[in-house]
Design a protein around this motif. Structure first.
Motif, PDB file in Angstrom:
ATOM      1  N   ASN A  84      53.429 -91.247  73.136  1.00 26.08           N
ATOM      2  CA  ASN A  84      54.075 -92.472  73.620  1.00 26.08           C
ATOM      3  C   ASN A  84      55.583 -92.281  73.779  1.00 26.08           C
ATOM      4  O   ASN A  84      56.269 -91.907  72.816  1.00 26.08           O
ATOM      5  CB  ASN A  84      53.767 -93.611  72.640  1.00 26.08           C
ATOM      6  CG  ASN A  84      54.280 -94.943  73.119  1.00 26.08           C
ATOM      7  OD1 ASN A  84      55.409 -95.307  72.837  1.00 26.08           O
ATOM      8  ND2 ASN A  84      53.451 -95.668  73.845  1.00 26.08           N
ATOM      9  N   ILE A 138      57.894 -94.697  71.417  1.00 26.45           N
ATOM     10  CA  ILE A 138      58.088 -94.295  70.019  1.00 26.45           C
ATOM     11  C   ILE A 138      58.839 -92.971  69.951  1.00 26.45           C
ATOM     12  O   ILE A 138      59.596 -92.729  69.001  1.00 26.45           O
ATOM     13  CB  ILE A 138      56.733 -94.192  69.275  1.00 26.45           C
ATOM     14  CG1 ILE A 138      56.963 -94.092  67.757  1.00 26.45           C
ATOM     15  CG2 ILE A 138      55.901 -93.029  69.754  1.00 26.45           C
ATOM     16  CD1 ILE A 138      57.585 -95.306  67.133  1.00 26.45           C
ATOM     17  N   THR A 139      58.686 -92.137  70.978  1.00 21.61           N
ATOM     18  CA  THR A 139      59.463 -90.881  71.029  1.00 21.61           C
ATOM     19  C   THR A 139      60.956 -91.196  71.080  1.00 21.61           C
ATOM     20  O   THR A 139      61.763 -90.582  70.377  1.00 21.61           O
ATOM     21  CB  THR A 139      59.071 -90.049  72.266  1.00 21.61           C
ATOM     22  OG1 THR A 139      57.670 -89.757  72.226  1.00 21.61           O
ATOM     23  CG2 THR A 139      59.847 -88.742  72.315  1.00 21.61           C
ATOM     24  N   ILE A 151      62.081 -92.408  67.619  1.00 22.31           N
ATOM     25  CA  ILE A 151      62.179 -91.308  66.650  1.00 22.31           C
ATOM     26  C   ILE A 151      63.431 -90.472  66.923  1.00 22.31           C
ATOM     27  O   ILE A 151      64.193 -90.155  66.001  1.00 22.31           O
ATOM     28  CB  ILE A 151      60.912 -90.412  66.712  1.00 22.31           C
ATOM     29  CG1 ILE A 151      59.685 -91.198  66.244  1.00 22.31           C
ATOM     30  CG2 ILE A 151      61.087 -89.161  65.849  1.00 22.31           C
ATOM     31  CD1 ILE A 151      58.370 -90.480  66.514  1.00 22.31           C
ATOM     32  N   ALA A 205      57.105 -90.301  62.445  1.00 20.36           N
ATOM     33  CA  ALA A 205      56.643 -91.689  62.381  1.00 20.36           C
ATOM     34  C   ALA A 205      55.503 -91.795  61.377  1.00 20.36           C
ATOM     35  O   ALA A 205      54.672 -90.890  61.259  1.00 20.36           O
ATOM     36  CB  ALA A 205      56.199 -92.172  63.749  1.00 20.36           C
ATOM     37  N   TYR A 241      51.324 -95.185  62.124  1.00 23.21           N
ATOM     38  CA  TYR A 241      50.678 -95.311  63.426  1.00 23.21           C
ATOM     39  C   TYR A 241      49.423 -94.424  63.482  1.00 23.21           C
ATOM     40  O   TYR A 241      49.302 -93.463  62.707  1.00 23.21           O
ATOM     41  CB  TYR A 241      51.640 -94.896  64.543  1.00 23.21           C
ATOM     42  CG  TYR A 241      52.854 -95.772  64.677  1.00 23.21           C
ATOM     43  CD1 TYR A 241      52.772 -97.003  65.319  1.00 23.21           C
ATOM     44  CD2 TYR A 241      54.085 -95.369  64.167  1.00 23.21           C
ATOM     45  CE1 TYR A 241      53.894 -97.816  65.441  1.00 23.21           C
ATOM     46  CE2 TYR A 241      55.214 -96.170  64.283  1.00 23.21           C
ATOM     47  CZ  TYR A 241      55.111 -97.404  64.922  1.00 23.21           C
ATOM     48  OH  TYR A 241      56.213 -98.201  65.037  1.00 23.21           O
ATOM     49  N   CYS A 250      52.471 -89.969  68.242  1.00 18.44           N
ATOM     50  CA  CYS A 250      53.889 -89.741  67.953  1.00 18.44           C
ATOM     51  C   CYS A 250      54.204 -88.253  67.771  1.00 18.44           C
ATOM     52  O   CYS A 250      53.459 -87.544  67.097  1.00 18.44           O
ATOM     53  CB  CYS A 250      54.296 -90.470  66.670  1.00 18.44           C
ATOM     54  SG  CYS A 250      53.767 -92.194  66.579  1.00 18.44           S
ATOM     55  N   GLU A 290      57.059 -85.151  66.474  1.00 17.80           N
ATOM     56  CA  GLU A 290      57.991 -84.933  65.372  1.00 17.80           C
ATOM     57  C   GLU A 290      59.292 -84.392  65.960  1.00 17.80           C
ATOM     58  O   GLU A 290      59.280 -83.751  67.007  1.00 17.80           O
ATOM     59  CB  GLU A 290      57.425 -83.912  64.380  1.00 17.80           C
ATOM     60  CG  GLU A 290      56.076 -84.285  63.817  1.00 17.80           C
ATOM     61  CD  GLU A 290      55.350 -83.101  63.195  1.00 17.80           C
ATOM     62  OE1 GLU A 290      55.409 -82.969  61.957  1.00 17.80           O
ATOM     63  OE2 GLU A 290      54.739 -82.323  63.943  1.00 17.80           O
ATOM     64  N   SER A 298      55.727 -97.947  60.947  1.00 17.26           N
ATOM     65  CA  SER A 298      55.043 -99.020  61.668  1.00 17.26           C
ATOM     66  C   SER A 298      55.032-100.297  60.841  1.00 17.26           C
ATOM     67  O   SER A 298      54.909-100.250  59.606  1.00 17.26           O
ATOM     68  CB  SER A 298      53.602 -98.583  61.969  1.00 17.26           C
ATOM     69  OG  SER A 298      52.840 -99.672  62.446  1.00 17.26           O
ATOM     70  N   ILE A 304      53.362 -99.032  71.784  1.00 16.38           N
ATOM     71  CA  ILE A 304      52.569 -98.400  70.735  1.00 16.38           C
ATOM     72  C   ILE A 304      51.957 -99.423  69.772  1.00 16.38           C
ATOM     73  O   ILE A 304      50.860 -99.224  69.238  1.00 16.38           O
ATOM     74  CB  ILE A 304      53.405 -97.354  69.958  1.00 16.38           C
ATOM     75  CG1 ILE A 304      52.487 -96.475  69.101  1.00 16.38           C
ATOM     76  CG2 ILE A 304      54.500 -98.021  69.144  1.00 16.38           C
ATOM     77  CD1 ILE A 304      53.171 -95.249  68.543  1.00 16.38           C
TER      78      ILE A 304
END
Length: 567
Positions: free
Chosen positions: A145, A148-149, A152, A166, A169, A174, A176, A225, A260
């Motif tokens: 997603n 969310i990227t 992060i 994350a 979720y 997600c 890293e 989340s 997300i």
């Protein structure tokens, strides 16, 4: 005078506030500027164990193609380049997809990627490109997603994180983020101080596993989340058949333009995502037992019963399991003493022969011999690597039922039965051939609670025969069909859809498929030797849907195993 003094103080306070505000605005400008110019490397890992990474199941696109699209869209977040790491055996397929997608990504190939190889590649690539951070993900996750990227990466930069991930979720949505300097440190660590970890083949948790081995040395940031979806154990990757089925269903829900939070919420309400295919087959290959334990229902284990599952029927069953689930754990120990079966070794070999299957043996250790161990180890060494989608499972697991730290307590738990020394020596024998895969087990009950600490302290020590591996097992009354013996109620305040009817299939020695292990012989859904696995599995779906609505049958309502799981 007092008036002027107060005015002066107020002016000073106001001046301080203004300075702090200006400093805050300046920091924001720097952060925004950093985001615009900071170079980032997007690294995808394509693993040959990911069985469905190249399947064209998303409107003609594969999971790998969708990952490349996501990686390309990361350029909106920062100046980025794409690198693909791949196993040698799938090099040509990766090149083909890269050419098809017109991606100018660098492809780095290893025979098999280890944790050290991974961080070495991170360090070398960041140094070569001048990238300050790495965004890392597996290349079989079709729903990575972008929203969310961005979150992060933003938090990673803003809080000067060395590693940011994350939490809460569903898995597979997600990536890293790792700082370039941290990559260099981890590369060196995995070659020196953490050399044993560095030699390990990659799994989906390898990055965090290495960092947590010395976690206080790193600045770790977490994007959490609002709702914790971990209890649903959703996993959106195309590494295994059951996870791929979940991906297919998620795609059919039309999640392309959803954030997300919406994706996670809707997925957690879909029974076809929560219950895909069995991942754990709990099979009784005999009803015979060599000891009468107080926590085993008498109707399920018989001291003098010679009912054994035929070897040929079992071999056919294993083939069916492999075709249906593709990747799963087969336990030979639902009830009865598996090692007492005359063809026990051949049963284990049959499971080991299937590349997607692991075998678990739960034993009292009283029938185990060195010849058995030697023969099984020879077979284990000759079979192909386990194909598990990178989940990091072992090919074989052993659980030895001890339940006590003293001979006296062992005899009390087993109604006066002997064998304490033999059971303990079985752990040592198994560890000789299957080091790291042997677990002494203690079923926690009122009767042995006083020996729990002593048992745990001994077996959890890395110098113990099990090398620190140990299982403290919860007692089950089997839907209150047996006396209640548990010393503490550990069940959560709110129920979740039972993991066992979502993931397990229990099969008795005559082929009878139970509704679940805890119901014993009370409810049967058919027979595995005459019915298809798919039909038997689908008969459990209605009950899962009821659980999702907080509706429970009489037996399920009495059960508190819903929050425990096997694999």
């Amino acid at each position: 005078m007092q008036f002027f003094y107060r005015c002066n103080v107020q002016i000073k306070v106001l001046n301080k506030i203004c300075k702090n505000f200006l400093r805050y605005i300046l920091n924001l400008i720097i952060i925004v500027a950093d985001k615009r110019v900071m170079k980032t490397l997007v690294i995808l890992y394509a693993d040959s164990r990911s069985l469905h990474i190249f399947d064209h199941i998303f409107d003609g696109k594969s999971a790998f193609e969708r990952c490349l699209c996501w990686a390309d869209s990361c350029k909106k977040l920062s100046d980025s380049e794409i690198v693909v790491l791949a196993d040698k055996s799938i090099e040509s397929e990766c090149y083909s997809v890269l050419n098809k997608c017109n991606q100018n990504a660098e492809l780095l190939v290893q025979e098999k990627w280890t944790i050290h190889n991974l961080f070495q590649a991170f360090a070398e690539c960041t140094e070569k490109t001048g990238a300050e951070n790495v965004i890392f993900a597996w290349a079989d996750q079709p729903f990575l997603n972008l929203g969310i990227t961005e979150k992060i990466l933003s938090d990673h930069i803003e809080f000067s994180g060395e590693y940011t991930f994350a939490e809460g979720y569903p898995a597979g949505l997600c990536p890293e983020v790792i700082n370039a300097g941290t990559c260099r440190i981890l590369s060196q660590l995995s070659e020196s101080v953490k050399k044993e970890i560095g030699k390990q083949i990659l799994t989906r948790t390898s990055v965090f596993d290495l960092i947590k081995s010395d976690i206080n040395s790193f600045e770790v940031e977490t994007v959490i989340s609002d709702v914790d979806y971990r209890l649903f154990r959703m996993n959106f990757n195309c590494g295994t058949k059951n996870n791929t089925e979940a991906c297919k269903e998620l795609f059919s829900m039309g999640v392309e333009k959803k954030n997300i939070e919406e994706i996670s919420s809707e997925a957690s309400k879909n029974v076809k995502i929560l219950k895909t295919l069995p991942s754990y087959y709990n099979i009784s290959i005999t009803d015979y037992c060599s000891r009468r334990s107080i926590y085993i229902p008498s109707e399920m284990e018989k001291e003098n019963d010679s009912s054994y599952m035929p070897l040929e029927q079992f071999k056919e069953l294993v083939k069916k399991i492999s075709l249906f689930s593709e990747s799963a754990v087969v336990s030979l120990s639902a009830w009865g003493e598996a090692c007492a079966h005359p063809n026990f070794v051949e049963f284990v070999k049959a499971v080991l022969s299937e590349p997607g299957l692991s075998v678990l043996i739960e034993t009292d250790g009283l029938h185990l011999t060195e010849d058995m161990c030697r023969e099984i180890k020879e077979k284990l060494d000759s079979v192909a690597e386990l194909i598990d989608g990178g989940e990091g499972r072992e090919k074989i697991y052993w659980i030895v039922k001890l339940d006590a730290a003293s001979k006296e307590k062992y005899m009390e738990i087993n109604n006066g039965g002997e064998g304490f020394e033999k059971a303990n020596s079985a752990v040592t024998l198994l560890a000789k051939y299957f080091s790291g895969s042997v677990y002494p087990q203690f079923v926690r009950m009122n009767e042995n609670e006083d020996e729990l600490e002593k048992f745990y302290r001994f077996w959890s020590d890395k110098n113990s025969p099990s090398c620190g591996k140990v299982i403290i097992q919860k007692y089950s009354s089997c839907c209150k069909l047996m006396a209640e013996r548990k010393p503490a109620d550990l069940s959560p305040l709110e129920r979740n859809p039972c993991w066992h009817i979502r993931r397990d299939l229990t099969i008795l020695s005559d082929g009878t498929v139970c509704f679940c292990r805890e119901m014993l012989r009370k409810n049967s859904v058919g027979n595995v030797f005459s019915d298809s696995l798919e039909d038997l599995w689908n008969k459990l779906t209605d009950e899962v849907q009821n659980h999702m609505k907080n509706k429970y049958s009489e037996m399920c309502g009495k059960c508190d195993e819903f929050y425990t799981f096997s694999f």
